[in-house]
Scaffold this active site. Sequence first.
Site, short mmCIF file in Angstrom:
data_model
loop_
_atom_site.label_atom_id
_atom_site.label_comp_id
_atom_site.label_asym_id
_atom_site.label_seq_id
_atom_site.Cartn_x
_atom_site.Cartn_y
_atom_site.Cartn_z
CG HIS A 34 -2.17 -9.44 3.79
ND1 HIS A 34 -1.01 -8.74 3.83
CD2 HIS A 34 -1.94 -10.52 3.00
CE1 HIS A 34 -0.09 -9.37 3.11
NE2 HIS A 34 -0.64 -10.45 2.59
CD GLU B 155 3.52 -2.01 -1.12
OE1 GLU B 155 2.54 -2.10 -0.36
OE2 GLU B 155 4.15 -0.96 -1.31
CB SER C 295 -3.16 -6.58 7.80
OG SER C 295 -3.32 -5.20 7.62
CB SER D 291 -7.04 -5.63 4.09
OG SER D 291 -6.15 -5.70 5.18
#
Length: 320
Positions: free
Chosen positions: A45, A130, A226, A270
């Site tokens: 992300h 996820e 994120s 990320s």
Amino acid sequence: MIAAKKVILAQPRGFCAGVIRAIDIVEQALGKFGAPVYVRHEIVHNRHVVERLREKGARFVEHLSEVPAGAITIFSAHGVARQVEVEARERGLRVLDATCPLVAKVHGQGKRYVAKGRVVILVGHAGHPEVEGTMGQISGPAVLVQTEGDVEALDLEPDTPVAYITQTTLSVDDTRAVIATLKRRFTDIVGPDVNDICYATQNRQSAVRELAKVADVILVVGAKNSSNSNRLREIGADAGVPSYLIADGGELNPAWVRDARVVGITAGASAPEELVDNVIATLRGLTPVEVSVLPGIEEKVEFRLPVELVRAKRTAAGTV
Ligand code: SF4
């Protein structure tokens, strides 16, 4: 002369081993197979990472139906549901799986608990890729809970054999209250060992807590979508320090830092370090700054690449 503003960087911050591996997989696949390679969902992300890979020839899609038959297809670090794996096989796609090994480990735990006849309770955020992947990997009874209220509302008898697993971007601290409620509510409950949580999530959260002790304002470099970056911002704010999530220096509002003596900076798992540098450069454009790093854990975790790419790498280096 204006006194220099102190900028203190959290340690650790930014890229984790799972993100490094996922980006490596896309770059190595481009090197071995040539462009285009198709990536299901943002590989991680972060828009900057995605744009850079796009320029190199990666094509990002949300659905496998957008991938031509037989094309190289990479699953993102967040993991995918079984249905997606089945669809890829049926379509003859050549899959490279960039699912973080720690996410894959949670999938394995969920499957083992279901095989033992337990109802799996996933603690996580609805809608996160996820969570969708993990729920879709468990072919048995599984429910998602986000809050203690969700646990109380579960339509399960107190003696139902249950097992909990957690989204990797939630730390032990995040899940403590929900797990305590689960343990109060169910008499036959098991869960993973505490060592199974994601080291990177825990370390970045501990580091931002340390940062909050010394900073007047905290800037978290990371994407709005994120999950772990949002948590870092929340932790800073919960510690009483005004905290802002910014994608890069362009999103920095000078008013946030004007009166701060110490500006703390961290970055989600990320977010590349170059974006932290970009934020520091933006601060330098406003005022003289002195940069230092808080003492913290030096991470040495590395995850192996999929076997297809390891072979490619060795062949390229002439060692096979
Ligand atoms: S944050 Fe943890 S689980 Fe997520 S990609 Fe990084 S190492 Fe893997």
